[in-house]
Every structure is written in C-alpha cells, then in structure tokens.
Design a protein around this motif. Structure first.
Motif, PDB file in Angstrom:
ATOM      1  N   ALA A   1       0.843  -1.204   0.000  1.00  0.00           N
ATOM      2  CA  ALA A   1       0.000   0.000   0.000  1.00  0.00           C
ATOM      3  C   ALA A   1       0.874   1.248   0.000  1.00  0.00           C
ATOM      4  O   ALA A   1       0.552   2.254  -0.664  1.00  0.00           O
ATOM      5  CB  ALA A   1      -0.928  -0.017   1.218  1.00  0.00           C
TER       6      ALA A   1
ATOM      7  N   GLU B   1       2.163   1.787  -3.504  1.00  0.00           N
ATOM      8  CA  GLU B   1       1.141   2.390  -4.366  1.00  0.00           C
ATOM      9  C   GLU B   1       0.931   3.868  -4.028  1.00  0.00           C
ATOM     10  O   GLU B   1       0.798   4.710  -4.938  1.00  0.00           O
ATOM     11  CB  GLU B   1      -0.173   1.615  -4.220  1.00  0.00           C
ATOM     12  N   LYS B   2       0.931   4.186  -2.732  1.00  0.00           N
ATOM     13  CA  LYS B   2       0.763   5.580  -2.325  1.00  0.00           C
ATOM     14  C   LYS B   2       1.934   6.437  -2.806  1.00  0.00           C
ATOM     15  O   LYS B   2       1.736   7.561  -3.301  1.00  0.00           O
ATOM     16  CB  LYS B   2       0.646   5.653  -0.798  1.00  0.00           C
ATOM     17  N   THR B   3       3.143   5.879  -2.693  1.00  0.00           N
ATOM     18  CA  THR B   3       4.341   6.592  -3.153  1.00  0.00           C
ATOM     19  C   THR B   3       4.284   6.810  -4.658  1.00  0.00           C
ATOM     20  O   THR B   3       4.629   7.893  -5.164  1.00  0.00           O
ATOM     21  CB  THR B   3       5.606   5.798  -2.778  1.00  0.00           C
TER      22      THR B   3
ATOM     23  N   GLU C   1       1.631   7.088  -6.494  1.00  0.00           N
ATOM     24  CA  GLU C   1       0.625   8.118  -6.785  1.00  0.00           C
ATOM     25  C   GLU C   1       1.196   9.513  -6.515  1.00  0.00           C
ATOM     26  O   GLU C   1       0.920  10.461  -7.248  1.00  0.00           O
ATOM     27  CB  GLU C   1      -0.620   7.860  -5.926  1.00  0.00           C
ATOM     28  N   GLN C   2       1.994   9.631  -5.437  1.00  0.00           N
ATOM     29  CA  GLN C   2       2.613  10.926  -5.112  1.00  0.00           C
ATOM     30  C   GLN C   2       3.607  11.347  -6.196  1.00  0.00           C
ATOM     31  O   GLN C   2       3.668  12.514  -6.582  1.00  0.00           O
ATOM     32  CB  GLN C   2       3.294  10.839  -3.747  1.00  0.00           C
TER      33      GLN C   2
END
Length: 489
Positions: free
Chosen positions: A478, A481-483, A485-486
């Motif tokens: 997760a 994926e968050k990284t 998106e950033q």
C-alpha cells in the motif's frame, strides 16, 4: 592506562569495565530496536558532514567512546529487523547469534591452529561433518567455515582449477599457470553471482574465461543451451575447467537443475561447484528440501548462514566432496601446522582455508541449532518461501501491480504498472519504478530492492524475516502504491 581499562583480562578492574561497556552497549541496542523508523533517512552528503573522526590524544574513555558510537553509528543504522526492510539478502539475526558473538569476541580464538582454538576447532570440524551429512556426502570433515559466498566460490573455483591442471600432470601450486589459458572455460548461468567472474580474474584466467549459459523463464540454467555450449567448446578446442550451478540466484531465487547438470558433467569429468549461498538453507527445510535434488553429486558447495539461516554477518562454509583435493592447496608452516603436529593427529584448520587468522563463526550456527532445534529452524526457513508465494498471489490480484516472475525461494519480483505508464513506454516505466524505490529509502519508511529480470526493471521483496506476515507486506505494498501516486502527481 588504568583509567581506561583498555585490555580485557581477568583482573577485577578489567571485568568490571567489561560489564559496564557491554551493559551500556546492549541497553542502547534495546532502545534502538524500539524506534519506529526503518532508517533515519540521512543522505550520503549529510552523513559525510555529520561523521567526524575527532581522536583525543588522551582518549575519551570507554563510556564516552560508546556514547559517540551510539550517536553516530547506531542511530543512523538501517534496521534490518524492520518489516519494511526487504531489499536484499540481508537478514535479521537470531538472538542466540548475538549471544554467540559475545563469546566469540571475548575469547578471540583464531581458527588457524589447534593451539589457538582447541575446543573451537573440534566444534567446527563436527559441524562440517554434520553439514556434509545434510547434503548427502560421504562421512568426513572436508570443508571449512568462510567469510561468505564470494570466498567459498573462490575456493571451489581454485580447487577446480588446480584439479584440472593436476589431471594434466601440472602443479599450479608449485609452478603457476601454463599453456594456452585462452582455451580454458568456466560455464555458469547468465544469472549466476558476479563472484564467478570476479574470482576467475583473481585466479589469473580473467573474465574472458567465463561463458554464460542461457536461462529459462524462471532464471534457471537452460540444459539445452548448456549442452550446446559444451559442444561448441569441444569444437573450438576449448577445455571446461568447471561448471558453476546456482541454488538460489540473487533476484529470482532460481535453482538450476542440479542433478541433470551433475550428470552431464560426470560424463565429461568436469568439476561442478554449486553456489548454494542462499538456497542451501533448504537443507533444513521440511517442505522444500527436494528443490536441492542432486546436490550430493557435485564436487564442492558454497553455503551462507548470514542469509536464510539468520546468523550475524559473517558466517559461511565451503564443503568439498573428496578430501584428497585439499592436497592441492596444502602448505606447511612450522609455526602453525607442522609435520610433527600432523603425525600426532593434531587438527590445524589453516590447511583447509584461504584465511590464516579466522574468527570462530561456526559457534553461531552451532548455538542456533542447539537453541532452536531442527524443526523450529525448518519452520522459520520455510516461512519465507511460503510467504513469498502468498505475496505473489496477492500482488497478482492488485490492478496497479504486476507480478514479474513466480517466486521460487523467498523473493517476489513485481512492478508498479498502470495503463498510463505503459502508454509512456518501457523506459518511462522502468524509471518510474526506480524512483519508487529511491523515494521509499529516502523517506526512511522502507527499503525495497530495484533490479532487472530479463530486461524488465522491477521492485524486489526479499522476505528473509521470519517475524514478517502477509499483513505486514500488504502495508508495504500500500505504501508502494501511495508513493507511486505521489510521484505521478
């Protein structure tokens, strides 16, 4: 001198200084283990600026020196026990291995001669006997503990080289290299460890002597290409010094078809060395031991215990099938392994090692086996392999993650991939995944490997930590994926 108590000895003053230094250090470690971050996140430039060698002519004393080490080393160390530290074959260590280090360091035995390490010599020899039994070798003690895979691979290739020349009536030890060296070849897979090339250069035969054999889609040595390479060498008038098979490639964890390779080599009287630095842990496995089928047929083996045996660095071993080949490297020094000693049956291990002074690292494996027992040891080794299979299944179910290869040992190769990234082309996709790995480490939150598999840049999870669960890895993915998106934003 008395103020600093610099030497560990039997005096009351010295032992008290020892207790204080060990207590101060172990308490600092206990506190460091509780820190939530995987890494404090300092850059190369920041560490260069921060770390200074400020030696006081009068000395600071033990307490102040330890305080400085805690501040400038310990606090800025990577937490290899952290569940998000999964980039490399870099394991957290057994508690009992840490205890073994205390005994190893305090006694400071040197493994080159029996009179420097009496009980340690016997323990190491008995462990080598036990390891040979696990492999399926004949009873004996031909083998030695090493600093790790590169040194063990060097020993295997050196003895293969010397045996090759000995069959032609020539002693490398006495007379050095002779003949047309350009015609000598070592074969290994294209995913074999770089130490094959490195060691062939050290042995005087150069990178040019190494012929790479193609691999299949799981990074295992391709037997058809191996047979073709052997035929090509024969047609070119070349001679094969050795075949190096791999049991656990660094990225994919691939295990070459050991039995088939050994049988092919036996037909041609070619030495086979197996680099089982990683996969050798499966010797203790209850679920996956059959992955090493055929290991008992090969001439020499590399094992590492500072990978999936969870020992502190460094701890490795080299096993030699036939003890007679040790004669190729024997050297007698009156002050270490005299003929008189040998006539009395005194074991001096310097005859078996490339090192002279050598730590008693075998104690760590012995204490680990005694503390855990084989069944619990098998469970923590198998945990990583099973977890990798579970993680691969989870990755394959995520829309923005792509499984690059099915896992074979305890590693998972995958990449972040969306339609938009795919449309941008392979180069952009590769750079994006590289950036994910870089950003995670810079943030101090995770250490995920970045590598290539058949030309595909991917992220790598090396799941050596037996305390890590699937839920921990879901948290990490997760974060990936968050990284991503950033970065995209």
């Amino acid at each position: 001198m008395s103020r600093l108590n610099p030497i560990l000895a039997g005096s009351a003053q010295s032992t008290e200084a020892y207790r204080q230094a060990i207590a101060q250090s172990s308490e600092a470690v206990a506190q460091w283990l509780q820190q939530p971050e995987m890494y404090q996140g300092k850059t190369v430039a920041e560490l260069r600026e921060r770390i200074t060698l400020d030696f006081n002519p009068q000395g600071l004393g033990n307490q102040a020196a330890i305080e400085r080490a805690i501040e400038y080393f310990l606090k800025d160390s990577l937490a290899v026990h952290h569940p998000q530290c999964v980039a490399h074959l870099h394991c957290p260590s057994l508690v009992v291995s840490q205890a073994a280090e205390v005994l190893i360091n305090a006694t400071n035995q040197s493994m080159d001669s029996w009179d420097q390490s009496p009980s340690a010599t016997i323990i190491e020899m008995k462990l080598i006997e036990w390891l040979r039994t696990q492999v399926g070798y004949q009873p004996g003690d031909a083998g030695v503990f090493t600093s790790g895979g590169t040194q063990s691979n060097l020993m295997g290739l050196m003895l293969a080289r010397d045996a090759f020349f000995a069959r032609q009536g020539h002693s490398i030890q006495q007379d050095g290299l002779v003949g047309n060296l350009k015609k000598i070849r070592v074969l290994c897979s294209e995913h074999a460890h770089f130490s094959v090339q490195k060691n062939m250069a050290l042995l005087g035969l150069g990178y040019q002597s190494v012929t790479l054999v193609k691999t299949d889609r799981f990074s295992r040595m391709d037997l058809n290409d191996l047979q073709e390479k052997l035929a090509q060498a024969e047609a070119n008038g070349e001679q094969i010094l050795a075949i190096v098979a791999t049991a656990g490639t660094t990225d994919a964890g691939a295990i070459d078809p050991l039995r088939a390779i050994a049988e092919l080599a036996a037909e041609r009287q070619i030495w086979v060395h197996v680099d089982a630095a990683w996969g050798g842990a499966l010797l203790l496995s209850e679920k996956y031991r059959d992955y090493l089928d055929g290991l008992e047929l090969v001439d020499s083996i590399t094992l590492d215990f500072h990978k999936q045996f969870f020992q502190t660095i460094s701890c490795g071993a080299f096993l030699l099938k036939e003890a007679r080949h040790y004669e190729l490297m024997r050297y007698q020094a009156a002050y270490l392994n005299s003929e008189f000693d040998e006539a009395q049956g005194v074991p001096n291990l310097v005859s078996k090692s490339l090192q002279t002074t050598r730590r008693f690292d075998a104690l760590k494996l012995w204490m680990g086996l005694e503390a855990l027992g084989q069944k619990q040891y098998a469970e923590i080794i198998d945990h990583g392999v099973t977890l990798a299979q579970e993680v691969a299944q989870y990755v394959s179910e995520q829309p923005s993650l792509e499984l690059v290869m099915q896992p074979q040992l305890a590693s998972v190769l995958f990449r972040y991939r969306t339609q938009q990234l795919s449309d941008a082309g392979d180069t952009a996709l590769a750079l994006f995944n590289q950036k994910i790995g870089d950003v995670l480490l810079e943030s101090g939150r995770a250490n995920v490997g970045v590598t290539e598999a058949d030309g595909v840049t991917c992220l790598k999870l090396t799941l050596l930590n037996p305390t890590v669960t699937l839920e921990d890895i879901k948290v990490l993915l997760a974060l990936v994926e968050k990284t991503a998106e950033q970065i995209a934003a």
